[in-house]
Design a protein around this motif. Structure first.
Motif, short mmCIF file in Angstrom:
data_model
loop_
_atom_site.label_atom_id
_atom_site.label_comp_id
_atom_site.label_asym_id
_atom_site.label_seq_id
_atom_site.Cartn_x
_atom_site.Cartn_y
_atom_site.Cartn_z
N CYS A 70 -6.56 1.73 -6.97
CA CYS A 70 -5.67 1.91 -8.10
C CYS A 70 -4.83 0.38 -8.21
O CYS A 70 -4.76 0.11 -9.41
N TYR A 125 2.06 1.54 -3.80
CA TYR A 125 1.27 1.65 -4.87
C TYR A 125 0.31 2.66 -4.60
O TYR A 125 -0.34 3.54 -5.70
N GLN A 126 0.14 3.39 -3.42
CA GLN A 126 -0.61 4.66 -3.30
C GLN A 126 0.19 6.11 -3.36
O GLN A 126 -0.29 7.02 -3.59
N PHE A 147 -8.79 4.57 -1.79
CA PHE A 147 -7.43 4.77 -1.77
C PHE A 147 -6.65 3.48 -2.21
O PHE A 147 -5.63 3.60 -3.00
N ARG A 148 -7.43 2.28 -2.17
CA ARG A 148 -6.79 1.02 -2.47
C ARG A 148 -7.06 0.64 -4.01
O ARG A 148 -6.55 -0.38 -4.60
N PRO A 196 -0.76 6.52 -7.46
CA PRO A 196 -1.86 5.77 -7.88
C PRO A 196 -2.18 5.77 -9.34
O PRO A 196 -2.46 4.41 -9.65
N PRO A 222 0.92 -1.30 -0.13
CA PRO A 222 -0.01 -0.03 -0.03
C PRO A 222 1.06 1.36 -0.26
O PRO A 222 0.64 2.22 -0.71
#
Length: 318
Positions: A143, A81-82, A140-141, A85, A78
């Motif tokens: 993506c 990748y955040q 937020f996750r 994104p 997380p």
């Protein structure tokens, strides 16, 4: 000997896969843009005549001649990748398009490293491959979650439309040596905090569960899927079905590391799944695969690795 392309080959899973393939005598091309991958993960392979490393971003086309493609390129934690994104989604979607296009051109078999995140915060437990998931498309996750779901869609459309030989593997929580110390994943977090005798951070009340697969078991499952008959496309879950709460994981890390760390509790992040456990009946029946390494054995090896990494970072070479 096959010519094999591994995208994301300098990352945690990719570097272990490259190692296995090189040792098996294959001609391996490792491609990575080094956003989360590290040259240190593959430096011991660079002098091998059947290994080559190339800096490349899979969101751009790649023109090489290969027999097999393992598409592992994408930040998987997380924190990483955040951070960007849009790029994460591009890597999953455009990267899949480019690797499928390459596979179509050279008639290569291609494996997609998908994820248990396609199941989202599941209402079905454990998660079989037939479960469609419960994913927030605008969180937020998303993506990562939706990027990987779209990649699966592309793989099956290329299979139906262009008869590409595809393999889709849904990877559940995996841990082991070469994990990034600051990737924000629970195993690396707990181990680093324990070695440093810092407070161990538990999100929520620690009752949420995960299943943890040691990297050697995971790579074995990945290779078995790639080498399976063409009609076995997946998706297939690969992971360890033994379930642990975060509190159980923390106490095991404390015991094995001999740490004096205390536990502290923080709010649960948005869309964080409460449960995650693979149904691996399909992997057992089609690949004759099941994990062999139990949590304490795998954690002991991982703790030993992190001790070396942290010692080296505290005493860098002059």
């Amino acid at each position: 000997m096959k010519k094999i392309l591994v995208t994301g080959g300098a990352g945690f899973l990719g570097s272990h896969l490259c190692e296995r393939l090189v040792e098996a005598g294959h001609d391996v091309l490792c491609v990575d843009n080094y956003f989360t991958g590290s040259k240190l993960n593959i430096e011991h392979l660079l002098n091998r005549p059947n290994f080559e490393a190339m800096r490349h971003d899979v969101t751009f086309p790649l023109y090489v001649e290969v027999d097999q493609i393992y598409n592992l390129a994408c930040p998987a934690s997380p924190i990483h990748y955040q951070w960007d994104p849009v790029q994460t989604t591009k890597t999953s979607v455009q990267g899949a398009i480019n690797m499928l296009g390459l596979a179509k051109r050279v008639k290569a078999r291609v494996l997609q490293a998908s994820t248990s995140e396609v199941y989202g915060d599941p209402e079905v437990h454990p998660q079989p491959e037939s479960y469609w998931g419960r994913v927030n498309p605008i969180g937020f996750r998303s993506c990562y979650d939706e990027g990987k779901r779209c990649a699966e869609t592309l793989f099956f459309d290329y299979w139906r439309q262009h008869q590409i030989e595809i393999k889709v593997m849904r990877i559940f929580n995996t841990y082991g040596p070469k994990m990034h110390p600051n990737d924000g994943r629970v195993v690396s977090n707990f181990i680093v905090q324990a070695i440093k005798n810092e407070p161990i951070t538990i999100y929520g009340n620690g009752s949420q569960t995960r299943s943890f697969c040691y990297v050697d078991d995971l790579i074995e499952g990945m290779i078995r899927l790639m080498e399976s008959p063409a009609e076995i496309t997946g998706p297939i879950n690969i992971g360890n079905p033994t379930e642990f709460t975060m509190l159980e994981l923390a106490s095991t890390v404390l015991k094995l590391s001999g740490s004096k760390s205390e536990l502290i509790f923080k709010p649960l992040p948005e869309d964080d799944p409460k449960q995650r456990k693979p149904d691996i009946d399909l992997a057992k029946s089609t690949l004759n695969w099941a994990p062999n390494i139990q949590l304490e054995e795998g954690l002991s090896k991982t703790i030993a690795h992190f001790r070396k990494v942290l010692a080296a970072s505290n005493h860098p070479a002059q």
